[in-house]
Structure formats: structure tokens, C-alpha cells
Scaffold this active site. Structure first.
Site, PDB file in Angstrom:
ATOM      1  N   CYS A 115      -0.335   0.972  -9.320  1.00 53.14           N
ATOM      2  CA  CYS A 115      -1.151   1.381 -10.530  1.00 53.14           C
ATOM      3  C   CYS A 115      -0.276   2.516 -11.495  1.00 53.14           C
ATOM      4  CB  CYS A 115      -2.531   1.903 -10.068  1.00 53.14           C
ATOM      5  SG  CYS A 115      -3.344   0.665  -9.015  1.00 53.14           S
ATOM      6  N   LYS A 145      -8.982   1.910 -18.734  1.00 56.52           N
ATOM      7  CA  LYS A 145      -8.400   1.765 -17.433  1.00 56.52           C
ATOM      8  C   LYS A 145      -7.108   2.301 -17.404  1.00 56.52           C
ATOM      9  CE  LYS A 145      -7.229   0.601 -13.291  1.00 56.52           C
ATOM     10  NZ  LYS A 145      -7.654   1.298 -12.210  1.00 56.52           N
TER      11      LYS A 145
HETATM   12  N1  LIG Z   1      -4.544  -2.261  -5.526  1.00 55.11           N
HETATM   13  C1  LIG Z   1      -5.270  -1.459  -6.282  1.00 55.11           C
HETATM   14  O1  LIG Z   1      -5.675  -0.527  -5.834  1.00 55.11           O
HETATM   15  C2  LIG Z   1      -5.698  -1.813  -7.623  1.00 55.11           C
HETATM   16  C3  LIG Z   1      -6.657  -0.999  -8.063  1.00 55.11           C
HETATM   17  C4  LIG Z   1      -7.028  -1.411  -9.619  1.00 55.11           C
HETATM   18  C5  LIG Z   1      -6.578  -2.173 -10.252  1.00 55.11           C
HETATM   19  N2  LIG Z   1      -5.704  -2.862  -9.671  1.00 55.11           N
HETATM   20  C6  LIG Z   1      -5.193  -4.088 -10.498  1.00 55.11           C
HETATM   21  O2  LIG Z   1      -5.439  -5.369  -9.927  1.00 55.11           O
HETATM   22  C7  LIG Z   1      -4.723  -6.295 -10.365  1.00 55.11           C
HETATM   23  C8  LIG Z   1      -4.090  -7.002  -8.934  1.00 55.11           C
HETATM   24  O3  LIG Z   1      -3.723  -6.231  -8.189  1.00 55.11           O
HETATM   25  P1  LIG Z   1      -3.890  -6.482  -6.584  1.00 55.11           P
HETATM   26  O4  LIG Z   1      -3.435  -5.094  -6.135  1.00 55.11           O
HETATM   27  O5  LIG Z   1      -4.926  -7.109  -6.248  1.00 55.11           O
HETATM   28  O6  LIG Z   1      -2.581  -7.163  -6.238  1.00 55.11           O
HETATM   29  P2  LIG Z   1      -1.873  -7.926  -5.003  1.00 55.11           P
HETATM   30  O7  LIG Z   1      -0.474  -8.011  -5.051  1.00 55.11           O
HETATM   31  O8  LIG Z   1      -2.799  -7.437  -3.957  1.00 55.11           O
HETATM   32  O9  LIG Z   1      -2.742  -9.558  -5.158  1.00 55.11           O
HETATM   33  C9  LIG Z   1      -2.312 -10.398  -6.007  1.00 55.11           C
HETATM   34  C10 LIG Z   1      -2.532 -11.894  -5.854  1.00 55.11           C
HETATM   35  O10 LIG Z   1      -2.422 -12.809  -6.792  1.00 55.11           O
HETATM   36  C11 LIG Z   1      -1.805 -13.623  -6.380  1.00 55.11           C
HETATM   37  N3  LIG Z   1      -1.027 -14.221  -7.458  1.00 55.11           N
HETATM   38  C12 LIG Z   1       0.109 -14.075  -8.279  1.00 55.11           C
HETATM   39  N4  LIG Z   1       0.579 -14.742  -9.160  1.00 55.11           N
HETATM   40  C13 LIG Z   1      -0.409 -15.486  -9.496  1.00 55.11           C
HETATM   41  C14 LIG Z   1      -0.844 -16.848 -10.181  1.00 55.11           C
HETATM   42  N5  LIG Z   1      -0.096 -17.084 -10.987  1.00 55.11           N
HETATM   43  N6  LIG Z   1      -1.825 -17.398  -9.743  1.00 55.11           N
HETATM   44  C15 LIG Z   1      -2.755 -17.189  -8.830  1.00 55.11           C
HETATM   45  N7  LIG Z   1      -2.723 -16.225  -8.086  1.00 55.11           N
HETATM   46  C16 LIG Z   1      -1.450 -15.385  -8.127  1.00 55.11           C
HETATM   47  C17 LIG Z   1      -0.842 -13.167  -5.249  1.00 55.11           C
HETATM   48  O11 LIG Z   1      -0.337 -14.312  -4.515  1.00 55.11           O
HETATM   49  C18 LIG Z   1      -1.663 -12.175  -4.473  1.00 55.11           C
HETATM   50  O12 LIG Z   1      -2.519 -12.999  -3.425  1.00 55.11           O
HETATM   51  C19 LIG Z   1      -3.198  -5.677 -10.930  1.00 55.11           C
HETATM   52  O13 LIG Z   1      -3.586  -5.827 -12.370  1.00 55.11           O
HETATM   53  C20 LIG Z   1      -3.538  -4.154 -10.650  1.00 55.11           C
HETATM   54  O14 LIG Z   1      -3.213  -3.178 -11.436  1.00 55.11           O
HETATM   55  C21 LIG Z   1      -5.045  -2.759  -8.364  1.00 55.11           C
HETATM   56  C1  LIG Z   2      -8.581   1.768  -9.928  1.00 57.29           C
HETATM   57  C2  LIG Z   2      -7.564   2.121  -9.765  1.00 57.29           C
HETATM   58  O1  LIG Z   2      -6.595   1.714 -10.393  1.00 57.29           O
HETATM   59  N1  LIG Z   2      -7.532   3.164  -8.611  1.00 57.29           N
HETATM   60  C3  LIG Z   2      -5.843   3.854  -8.582  1.00 57.29           C
HETATM   61  C4  LIG Z   2      -5.988   3.857  -7.237  1.00 57.29           C
HETATM   62  O2  LIG Z   2      -4.413   4.554  -7.303  1.00 57.29           O
HETATM   63  P1  LIG Z   2      -3.593   4.359  -6.012  1.00 57.29           P
HETATM   64  O3  LIG Z   2      -4.093   3.264  -5.189  1.00 57.29           O
HETATM   65  O4  LIG Z   2      -2.223   3.992  -6.623  1.00 57.29           O
HETATM   66  O5  LIG Z   2      -3.510   5.611  -5.461  1.00 57.29           O
HETATM   67  P2  LIG Z   2      -3.217   7.117  -5.913  1.00 57.29           P
HETATM   68  O6  LIG Z   2      -4.041   8.102  -5.007  1.00 57.29           O
HETATM   69  O7  LIG Z   2      -3.686   7.269  -7.338  1.00 57.29           O
HETATM   70  O8  LIG Z   2      -1.847   7.304  -5.470  1.00 57.29           O
HETATM   71  C5  LIG Z   2      -0.792   7.080  -6.133  1.00 57.29           C
HETATM   72  C6  LIG Z   2       0.648   7.660  -5.680  1.00 57.29           C
HETATM   73  O9  LIG Z   2       0.480   9.036  -6.194  1.00 57.29           O
HETATM   74  C7  LIG Z   2       0.705   9.887  -5.244  1.00 57.29           C
HETATM   75  N2  LIG Z   2      -0.024  11.233  -5.454  1.00 57.29           N
HETATM   76  C8  LIG Z   2      -1.493  10.774  -5.490  1.00 57.29           C
HETATM   77  C9  LIG Z   2      -2.402  12.105  -6.159  1.00 57.29           C
HETATM   78  C10 LIG Z   2      -1.762  13.245  -6.325  1.00 57.29           C
HETATM   79  O10 LIG Z   2      -2.353  14.334  -6.448  1.00 57.29           O
HETATM   80  N3  LIG Z   2      -0.481  13.530  -5.985  1.00 57.29           N
HETATM   81  C11 LIG Z   2       0.267  12.329  -5.630  1.00 57.29           C
HETATM   82  O11 LIG Z   2       1.483  12.583  -5.420  1.00 57.29           O
HETATM   83  C12 LIG Z   2       0.182   9.100  -3.793  1.00 57.29           C
HETATM   84  O12 LIG Z   2       0.967   9.724  -2.894  1.00 57.29           O
HETATM   85  C13 LIG Z   2       0.702   7.910  -4.321  1.00 57.29           C
HETATM   86  O13 LIG Z   2       2.188   7.594  -4.150  1.00 57.29           O
HETATM   87  O14 LIG Z   2      -6.656   5.133  -6.598  1.00 57.29           O
HETATM   88  C14 LIG Z   2      -6.682   6.120  -7.535  1.00 57.29           C
HETATM   89  C15 LIG Z   2      -7.831   7.068  -6.822  1.00 57.29           C
HETATM   90  O15 LIG Z   2      -7.090   7.780  -5.554  1.00 57.29           O
HETATM   91  C16 LIG Z   2      -7.334   5.773  -8.796  1.00 57.29           C
HETATM   92  O16 LIG Z   2      -7.163   7.273  -9.333  1.00 57.29           O
HETATM   93  C17 LIG Z   2      -6.441   4.930  -9.518  1.00 57.29           C
HETATM   94  O17 LIG Z   2      -6.839   4.783 -10.723  1.00 57.29           O
END
Ligand SMILES: NC(=O)c1ccc[n+]([C@@H]2O[C@H](COP(=O)([O-])OP(=O)(O)OC[C@H]3O[C@@H](n4cnc5c(N)ncnc54)[C@H](O)[C@@H]3O)[C@@H](O)[C@H]2O)c1
Ligand SMILES: CC(=O)N[C@@H]1[C@@H](OP(=O)(O)OP(=O)(O)OC[C@H]2O[C@@H](n3ccc(=O)[nH]c3=O)[C@H](O)[C@@H]2O)O[C@H](CO)[C@@H](O)[C@@H]1O
Length: 447
Positions: free
Chosen positions: A280, A226
Site C-alpha cells: 500500500c 483511498k
Molecule cells: N493487504 C492490505 O493490507 C491492503 C489493504 C487495503 C487495500 N489493499 C488493496 O487490495 C488489493 C488486493 O490486495 P491484497 O493484499 O488482497 O493482495 P494479495 O496478493 O494478498 O491477494 C491478491 C489475490 O489475487 C489473486 N489474483 C492475482 N491476479 C488475479 C487475476 N487476474 N484474477 C483473479 N485473481 C487474481 C492472487 O492469486 C491473490 O490470491 C490491492 O489493490 C491492495 O492495494 C490491500
Molecule cells: C486500508 C489500507 O490500505 N491500510 C493500510 C495498511 O498499511 P500497511 O499494512 O502497509 O501498514 P502500515 O502500518 O501503513 O506500514 C507500512 C510500512 O510503513 C512503516 N511505517 C509505518 C508507520 C510509521 O509510523 N512508520 C513506518 O515506518 C511500516 O514499518 C511498514 O513498513 O494499514 C495502515 C494502518 O496501519 C493504513 O494506514 C494503510 O492505509
């Protein structure tokens, strides 16, 4: 029902018979979709969050994540069916659950230092309710090796690893497509502490993910998958930005060159832009950088520096464009379109707009902002004044690729602005149209 020791088919059977209780810690953009999908496939799910408002909303059957199509229906249906409930009591949830999933934020501070307190907080709570046969899974993106660093905390329960299982199964999705991705866009990556745990966890994810599971040789390997996906993206965005700056110097249009170069399968030049934000992509490279002992991840560090320099470049382009009309930045009215880090998601984490607004103000510009997902309060938090029109604007800067900005009526805008200047930080506008209307139009890679 405890799953450790069951084979994947037995796990799928008891899962569908409603005999499995899963606790999901963290009910945010990733945790709530996962909890709802598990419930919808027959599990009894207890969501745990420290935010009482989140817990209350979910127990009332409502979803607080607006950007997730289909999530509201899933939450309402499964809360009503009694398969999904929420609590702030992480210890009680662990006592009820057979599987505990950690999906809380894993972040870094502005200097890239790891901020994993939420993970350790949850591990301590789980430890107080851990029972023989339970399985603990981290789905949050974890610096490789961090999941196993939880073992001593979990063993404070009095159980030894082996009496409970430990695994990592990273969330490979993104806000806006979480339900689609969790149920089968990509195979699920899984690494586990032993064969029994791996077998049971494969059963869990094969129940919800039609793309199946890729078993890894270790937990750490699964964590690296990841993290490396994110590093790949950050480094490639930096390459696109560096080549785009070169194109500006050589009066080339980077997008024209990139589009043509990407027509053969070995080239995937990404999109140059105003910077890299979110939870991320700007975060995961620090997981590698901070854990490097003998190796020196120069490329990854340099990529971070390049991407973090892009907001400054947007200000440079703004100064250059205003110069063409003999207008200093100082005293100019600048409208920043976009406060969130990317289009369609109300998330401000490391958004490019923040450093851009700060630098514009240092130069003495009057800075306004608008974002279709935000409010005037959000603009104030960024240090800008909310503006819902284009009157008296000297330059427009686009920092987020919201759908609404792709559909901007440039003809109407041309009649409202005081000066026709656009810096398109996300390449969302049509160059020809802008130039036809007399705009000075600059973007990254086309100075
Ligand atoms: N958002 C994305 O696109 C995305 C994609 C892939 C992976 N991730 C990963 O998923 C994980 C969570 O990210 P997210 O986007 O869901 O975050 P988020 O901020 O949207 O949600 C996190 C939630 O966890 C809660 N929280 C914080 N501390 C806590 C605790 N000690 N106990 C219980 N709840 C608690 C917060 O209140 C919040 O509701 C991160 O590791 C992130 O890197 C995020
Ligand atoms: C599972 C997970 O973790 N999923 C992540 C999630 O990532 P994310 O939600 O953070 O979105 P991203 O699209 O990565 O954008 C991040 C920032 O990068 C800028 N950007 C992006 C592309 C580009 O060519 N040039 C740029 O400048 C954009 O404006 C923004 O500020 O989705 C992606 C697939 O979209 C995944 O690959 C990525 O693992």
C-alpha cells in the site's frame, strides 16, 4: 437477482433472503475476508482466483490467510453452508453473479510504473459474462480514473454503461483487522456511475458495514480518497524520518521529542524507521505521481526518496556502531531480525530487510536472518543465512516490529553475542535496558 433499480432497503431485503450472487475476484488478504463476510450476511458468493491451490483450499473449507483472526471459522462455516465457493473460471462466475467485485493486486514496478494487468484481465473475463442489471465494483486501490478506464472493456459485452452499473468502493482495511474493518470500523467510501448504481451499492455495503456509507460525487473522487489516505501516511512517515535524521545530528532523541509534540491535537508525527514496505504505502504515491500532468508532485516524490533511503541509513548506523568497538563491517557477523515488511504479516513486498541485506553483503559482512513468520528458505531468498540463535553475532539489526522482537530477552542475548551492538530499526526495544546490559544501542533518530 439483479440489483440495478432497487432502492437500498430492497437491496438489503433481497440480500438477506439469499437472492443475491456476488463474484469476488482475488481471494487474497483482502478478497477472502470480504467474500466470507458477504456470505456470512446471506449472499451467495463465488470467489475467483488464478491460483488453483487457493481455490481448492477454499472449496475444502480452509483459509490460506493465516494472519486474519476469525477468517478460518467464517470460511469453514460458509463453505459448509453452501454460501461460499471458489473457482478459477472468471467468466462462468460473471455469468452467475449479479455483482462482480475486483480485488486483485494493483502494484507498481521498482521504478514506480503502474502494474494493473490483473485488473484488466478480470475486466475482460467479467465482460464475457456481463448481463443487464449487473453491477461491477472495484475495491482494489485504483489510480484515480482507472475504474472508468474499464468501461470500454466492459462494453465489449454489448451492453452500454447504464444497462450495467459501475462503482468504486475501496478496501479501507489492513491485514490482521480486515473482518473488523469490513464490518464496521470505518464508513465505506462509494462512488458510482449513476444514481441507480449508487443507491444499490449503498444497500450492499450498509448490509455488512454498521458504520454505513459515505457517497462520493464520482467514481474518481472515491478512488482519490483511498489513494490520498496512503499518500498522507507515506509523506508523514517521511517527515518523521527527516526530523529523526536531524535529531541524530543534534544529539536529540526523536521519539522523546515526537511523543511530547504529539500531546497536542494538531501534531501527529509518525514513527521513524528502517523504511516503508508493503502493498500500500510505498505504492499509492506513484498513482498520484504517474498521473500528474501539469502539477509536479515534488513533496510526494521527495517523501518516497526519503523513505527509500532509510535502509541505507540503517547500514550507516551499523557501521557507526561497529566503529565504536573498532570493528569494520567487513567480516562481521550481522543478524537481521525481520524479513517481512511489518510485524504480524507474512508479506515481503518492498520490505526494508531486502536492501539492508544486499548492502551489508556489498560491504563484505556475513549476513544471517531470522523472522518468526518465515522459514530458512525465505532467508535464502533474501541472500542471508537462517540463524535461530545469537552465537558469535557482532551486531543485531531489527527491521520488522514483530511482537516477538518486543519481548526479546536482552539479558540472555548479551551472553550469546560476540559483540553487544543493536540497531533497532523499528524502535521496539527498551533503550535503558539495552544500555544497562552494555549494548551499543542505536536507532533512527537517536544516533
Ligand atoms: N493487504 C492490505 O493490507 C491492503 C489493504 C487495503 C487495500 N489493499 C488493496 O487490495 C488489493 C488486493 O490486495 P491484497 O493484499 O488482497 O493482495 P494479495 O496478493 O494478498 O491477494 C491478491 C489475490 O489475487 C489473486 N489474483 C492475482 N491476479 C488475479 C487475476 N487476474 N484474477 C483473479 N485473481 C487474481 C492472487 O492469486 C491473490 O490470491 C490491492 O489493490 C491492495 O492495494 C490491500
Ligand atoms: C486500508 C489500507 O490500505 N491500510 C493500510 C495498511 O498499511 P500497511 O499494512 O502497509 O501498514 P502500515 O502500518 O501503513 O506500514 C507500512 C510500512 O510503513 C512503516 N511505517 C509505518 C508507520 C510509521 O509510523 N512508520 C513506518 O515506518 C511500516 O514499518 C511498514 O513498513 O494499514 C495502515 C494502518 O496501519 C493504513 O494506514 C494503510 O492505509
Amino acid at each position: 437477482m439483479k440489483l440495478l433499480g432497487l432502492n437500498r432497503e430492497e437491496v438489503k431485503r433481497v440480500f438477506k433472503e439469499g437472492k443475491v450472487t456476488i463474484a469476488v475476484y482475488g481471494l487474497g488478504k483482502m478478497g477472502l475476508p470480504l467474500a466470507a463476510v458477504f456470505a456470512d450476511h446471506g449472499a451467495n458468493v463465488i470467489g475467483v482466483d488464478i491460483n488453483n491451490n487457493v481455490v481448492e483450499a477454499i472449496n475444502n473449507g480452509t483459509n490460506h490467510i493465516n494472519e486474519e483472526p476469525g477468517l478460518s471459522e467464517l470460511v469453514e462455516k460458509n463453505v459448509k453452508a453452501g454460501r461460499l465457493k471458489a473457482t478459477t473460471d472468471g467468466v462462468w462466475a460473471a455469468k452467475q453473479a449479479d455483482v462482480m467485485i475486483i480485488l486483485v493486486p494493483t502494484l507498481t514496478d521498482d521504478r514506480g510504473n503502474l502494474k494493473l494487468d490483473p485488473v484488466y484481465d478480470v475486466a475482460k473475463k467479467i465482460s464475457k459474462g456481463l448481463e443487464k442489471g449487473d453491477i461491477v465494483i472495484t475495491e482494489a486501490t485504483m489510480p484515480p480514473g482507472t475504474t472508468e478506464s474499464l468501461i470500454p472493456i466492459l462494453e465489449e459485452s454489448g451492453l452500454k454503461l447504464g444497462e450495467f452499473g459501475l462503482a468504486h468502493a475501496p478496501e479501507r482495511t489492513m491485514t490482521g483487522t480486515a473482518i473488523r474493518d469490513i464490518t464496521g470500523q470505518y464508513p465505506k467510501i462509494v462512488g458510482a456511475s449513476d444514481e441507480k448504481t449508487l443507491e444499490a451499492v449503498i444497500g450492499i455495503y450498509e448490509t455488512i458495514n454498521k458504520k454505513g456509507v459515505i457517497p462520493m460525487s464520482s467514481i474518481k473522487a472515491a478512488e482519490a480518497v483511498k489513494v490520498f489516505e496512503g499518500v498522507y501516511r507515506d509523506v508523514n512517515i517521511a517527515l518523521a524520518n527527516e526530523l529523526a535524521l536531524w535529531c541524530e545530528e543534534h544529539s536529540l532523541d526523536a521519539l522523546e521529542v515526537f511523543r511530547a509534540a504529539n500531546t497536542q491535537p494538531y501534531c501527529h508525527l509518525h514513527m521513524p524507521g528502517a523504511g516503508v514496505g508493503g502493498h500500500c504505502i510505498p505504492v499509492y504515491p506513484w498513482f498520484v505521481i504517474n498521473l500528474a500532468k501539469k502539477t509536479n508532485p515534488r513533496l510526494i516524490k521527495t517523501a518516497r526518496e526519503i523513505n527509500d533511503s532509510m535502509p541505507h541509513h540503517i547500514v550507516e548506523l551499523t557501521i557507526k556502531a561497529l566503529n565504536e568497538i573498532g570493528k569494520p563491517l567487513k567480516g562481521s557477523n550481522i543478524l537481521v531480525l525481520g524479513l517481512t515488511f511489518r510485524g504480524g504479516v507474512k508479506e515481503f513486498m518492498k520490505a526494508a530487510a531486502k536492501p539492508i541485506i544486499e548492502e551489508l553483503k556489498e560491504w563484505g559482512a556475513k549476513v544471517y536472518a531470522y523472522d518468526p513468520l518465515c522459514t530458512p528458505k525465505d532467508a535464502e531468498r533474501f541472500g542471508a543465512e537462517w540463524k535461530g540463535d545469537f552465537k558469535d553475532v557482532d551486531a543485531i539489526i531489527i527491521t520488522t516490529d514483530h511482537r516477538e522482537f518486543k519481548a526479546l530477552d536482552l539479558g540472555k542475548i548479551a551472553k550469546q553475542v560476540r559483540n553487544k551492538v543493536i540497531i533497532d530499526g523499528r524502535n521496539v526495544l527498551n533503550v535503558e535496558k539495552a544500555k544497562e546490559l552494555g549494548f551499543i544501542y542505536l536507532r533512527v533518530g537517536k544516533g
